[in-house]
Design an enzyme around this catalytic site. Structure first.
Site, PDB file in Angstrom:
ATOM      1  N   LYS A  79      18.234 -30.322   9.793  1.00 47.73           N
ATOM      2  CA  LYS A  79      16.961 -29.332   9.192  1.00 47.73           C
ATOM      3  C   LYS A  79      17.761 -29.032   8.090  1.00 47.73           C
ATOM      4  O   LYS A  79      16.927 -28.370   7.978  1.00 47.73           O
ATOM      5  CB  LYS A  79      16.476 -28.434  10.371  1.00 47.73           C
ATOM      6  N   ASP A 101       9.282 -29.227   6.105  1.00 51.69           N
ATOM      7  CA  ASP A 101      10.663 -28.887   6.493  1.00 51.69           C
ATOM      8  C   ASP A 101      10.931 -29.858   7.163  1.00 51.69           C
ATOM      9  O   ASP A 101      10.610 -30.903   8.435  1.00 51.69           O
ATOM     10  CB  ASP A 101      10.217 -28.090   7.964  1.00 51.69           C
ATOM     11  N   THR A 130      14.644 -27.410   2.170  1.00 56.32           N
ATOM     12  CA  THR A 130      13.331 -27.093   3.145  1.00 56.32           C
ATOM     13  C   THR A 130      12.397 -26.894   2.739  1.00 56.32           C
ATOM     14  O   THR A 130      12.738 -25.785   1.502  1.00 56.32           O
ATOM     15  CB  THR A 130      13.279 -26.168   4.090  1.00 56.32           C
ATOM     16  N   GLU A 177       3.962 -27.610   7.382  1.00 57.30           N
ATOM     17  CA  GLU A 177       3.920 -25.720   7.581  1.00 57.30           C
ATOM     18  C   GLU A 177       2.900 -25.103   6.754  1.00 57.30           C
ATOM     19  O   GLU A 177       3.164 -25.348   6.337  1.00 57.30           O
ATOM     20  CB  GLU A 177       5.710 -25.790   8.141  1.00 57.30           C
ATOM     21  N   HIS A 207       1.568 -30.176  18.557  1.00 57.83           N
ATOM     22  CA  HIS A 207       2.666 -30.843  17.711  1.00 57.83           C
ATOM     23  C   HIS A 207       3.686 -31.782  19.209  1.00 57.83           C
ATOM     24  O   HIS A 207       3.981 -32.030  19.421  1.00 57.83           O
ATOM     25  CB  HIS A 207       2.773 -29.827  16.582  1.00 57.83           C
ATOM     26  N   ASP A 259      12.197 -20.485  11.904  1.00 55.81           N
ATOM     27  CA  ASP A 259      10.863 -21.550  12.136  1.00 55.81           C
ATOM     28  C   ASP A 259      10.703 -21.758  13.252  1.00 55.81           C
ATOM     29  O   ASP A 259      11.272 -22.255  14.277  1.00 55.81           O
ATOM     30  CB  ASP A 259      11.859 -22.805  12.000  1.00 55.81           C
ATOM     31  N   GLN A 268      18.366 -35.194  14.882  1.00 58.49           N
ATOM     32  CA  GLN A 268      18.464 -35.191  15.174  1.00 58.49           C
ATOM     33  C   GLN A 268      18.367 -34.561  16.491  1.00 58.49           C
ATOM     34  O   GLN A 268      19.095 -34.350  17.464  1.00 58.49           O
ATOM     35  CB  GLN A 268      16.698 -34.353  14.870  1.00 58.49           C
ATOM     36  N   GLU A 313       4.522 -38.403  14.484  1.00 57.76           N
ATOM     37  CA  GLU A 313       3.041 -38.595  15.255  1.00 57.76           C
ATOM     38  C   GLU A 313       2.249 -39.628  14.644  1.00 57.76           C
ATOM     39  O   GLU A 313       1.563 -40.313  15.340  1.00 57.76           O
ATOM     40  CB  GLU A 313       2.453 -36.975  15.187  1.00 57.76           C
ATOM     41  N   ARG A 371      15.192 -37.452  11.932  1.00 57.29           N
ATOM     42  CA  ARG A 371      14.896 -37.190  12.918  1.00 57.29           C
ATOM     43  C   ARG A 371      16.228 -38.099  14.206  1.00 57.29           C
ATOM     44  O   ARG A 371      16.508 -37.566  14.901  1.00 57.29           O
ATOM     45  CB  ARG A 371      13.728 -38.458  13.872  1.00 57.29           C
ATOM     46  N   GLU A 374       7.914 -32.286   8.394  1.00 61.43           N
ATOM     47  CA  GLU A 374       7.296 -31.835   8.465  1.00 61.43           C
ATOM     48  C   GLU A 374       5.872 -30.704   7.873  1.00 61.43           C
ATOM     49  O   GLU A 374       6.668 -29.984   6.827  1.00 61.43           O
ATOM     50  CB  GLU A 374       7.678 -30.685   9.649  1.00 61.43           C
TER      51      GLU A 374
END
Lengths: 366, 366
Positions: free
Chosen positions: A200, A180, A204, A147, A79, A72, A187, A310, A184, A145
């Site tokens: 993570k 993904d 996925t 992606e 971002h 990844d 993490q 975000e 949070r 996420e």
């Protein structure tokens, strides 16, 4: 317009110019086999006699390849800047290495799953209060996420040899959409100094179709302008950026879906060719079937941010949903649906859907 | 003493109480097949009629399993403390999360190779002077890391489910020795914020034999005392620590080898059971054939440090070799040889060798 004995509905993701690859099975024949999609149909490549309707219950899609290794990257400047501002302030938003290196890390291949697979809210360790002991429980800040990812094709390279950047496009077979999923709070506590791990590897999701790079050629756009100049091993002339519209919707369990993000692959600062050249620079061998993801793709504007982190600016600005609902992060029962397509002069190349519904955490029992 | 029709030399790594698993081929029969080692011989499990001498040219050993995913932990408190002192000073040596989490990260499965495979000194990007632009070239601070790793066995777990800590021993099939080659200068510049990437994926060497956990039972010792208490999902009663002597030698190209490190698996703070429980806590699925490494195993004393970084204390104390040679880091032509064995009451269980020679970097050509 192309003419075919198969009817392709207007606006379909899968016209004859696309022909994406996938792996499917049916209830009557549960063996997994390769296929291409044409309109709403699936062409069984194992015996080109069969054509299955792709939208009905009977067809089940699987991971489109055996993934050897999954990597990844972190290639969206918007971002990386957003996350930097939130956690380190505006002055030090981008790390000093970010404009020199297509920063990336190794992910977990075993937990990559195909669109439609439910995702369980994880349990894990977090540090709610600095200086206090960590606690254990269900993730409170669960996120998606947005992606894209490409599958490696071609012969790969041997251990100890590099893929030169100008030749790296030969190793990009085709693209999928990816979510993904990210915990949070977990993490934040675990990631120093070796990077994200259990935050993570809980799952996925990728869309079931690999869109060949050839189908994307009409949608090539200029590479993102890089400043400062990158080192020679990362420099290439070829345009290898793509105008791919990306849409994220959130569907609460008993409500309609709301479009919460409109982004585009073209916002990426680093190209897939640069990602491969960097990945192999120290001699790492890549193999067909390896999966390489872009990192969260955010644009400049607030409606193009590719994560709840975000979009809700760390929970400070709740995201408005249809039916007077709001979200700061993802709640149990929510489904995240990512769609992607290219469109120009009446030609539309779609990516299908990448969806996943979040199930409640399993209560802890030792 | 066990009696067998196969002669086992005194001091052999592979007595009948060991029976390690491996994969081999011969020149006359290049197909890879499973075997066990007995003394200096290899028993072909594909047709139990054949017995090959393991020390002669003819037998070639291969990776003992298809590795799905490879994970590297950071479980030695002395190693983590040493690195912390060097880079952050004595006061902040251990990160706040270190005693709460068996910190780990996902590594690169494709570049795990079997003992004897040469390793190329990598090219890469480094930042020699803070605030100046990065430069490109051959790694200057090339290092080994003394590690052990286990292969996952048993049925694994489903995505979204945990392996409870008390049951995690069922997923430990057996152990190998590992050298996690590391480019320190590349790592320093790239690792923030997502962890080591190209500094580690250039090659990871393992010994060809998997020593089953059952063979190690006579050498079980107390788990490392953990303070503060860990969270309940990491707590187990079973002793799952092993007294395994680990020896690292460095052999310059035209000189004899020197023993440069004497360490032991028992110095690890976190057990393999805790590593698995943590790895799966958020629901990550593990599969048979996955490889999980310990991280560098350093003891308390200076002669037990498991890397050149620590042995030469970041290059400030050159390591003395036989023949009036010294080393700060690894030079071209140097071979690193790691050996391991357990010994008690006349029973010796060995691990064979993990060796790799460093070849010069390939000059850069765009």
């Amino acid at each position: 317009m192309s003419v075919s004995f198969v009817d392709v509905p207007k606006g379909s993701d899968f016209p004859l110019q696309n022909l994406p690859y996938g792996v499917f099975s049916t209830q009557s024949n549960p063996g997994k086999r390769l296929c291409v999609a044409i309109g709403n149909n699936v062409l069984d490549l194992s015996g080109v006699a069969h054509l299955y309707p792709a939208q009905v219950q009977e067809v089940e899609m699987h991971l489109p390849a055996d993934i050897g290794d999954y990597t990844d990257f972190y290639s969206s400047i918007h971002h990386a800047t957003n996350v930097g501002i939130m956690f380190r302030g505006k002055e030090n938003a981008l790390m000093p290495n970010w404009r020199h290196i297509p920063v990336g890390y190794h992910g977990r291949a075993s937990s990559v799953v195909v669109s439609g697979t439910p995702i369980r809210r994880p349990l894990g360790q977090t540090l709610p209060v600095d200086g206090q002991p960590p606690v254990f429980g269900a993730c409170k800040l669960f996120d998606f996420e947005l992606e894209m990812a490409f599958f490696v094709g071609g012969p790969g390279n041997k251990l100890g040899e590099r893929v030169p950047v100008e030749e790296a496009w030969k190793n990009v077979f085709g693209f999928t959409i990816m979510n993904d999923w990210s915990a949070r709070d977990i993490q934040k506590w675990e990631y120093i100094p070796l990077g994200p791990f259990t935050a993570k590897n809980l799952g996925t999701t990728i869309s079931p179709w690999i869109i060949p790079v050839e189908a994307l050629e009409p949608f090539i756009v200029n590479n993102y302008a890089q400043d400062p100049q990158v080192l020679p091993y990362l420099k290439h002339d070829k345009s290898f950026n793509f105008d791919i519209n990306l849409l994220v919707s959130l569907k609460p369990e008993h409500a309609e879906e709301t479009l919460i993000c409109k982004s585009n692959y073209k916002y990426l600062y680093w190209t897939a060719m640069q990602q491969i050249a960097h990945h192999t620079v120290t001699g790492c061998n890549i193999r067909p079937g390896d999966l390489m993801a872009s990192g969260t793709i955010s644009g400049e504007t607030e409606d193009s941010f590719g994560s709840m982190l975000e979009l809700s600016w760390r929970g400070t600005k709740p995201v408005q949903l249809n039916g007077n609902l709001t979200r700061k992060f993802i709640e149990d029962g929510d489904e995240i649906i990512i769609r992607g397509y290219c469109e120009r002069n009446g030609l539309r190349i779609g990516f299908g859907e990448c969806r996943g519904k979040v199930l409640p955490a399993i209560p802890f029992k030792k």
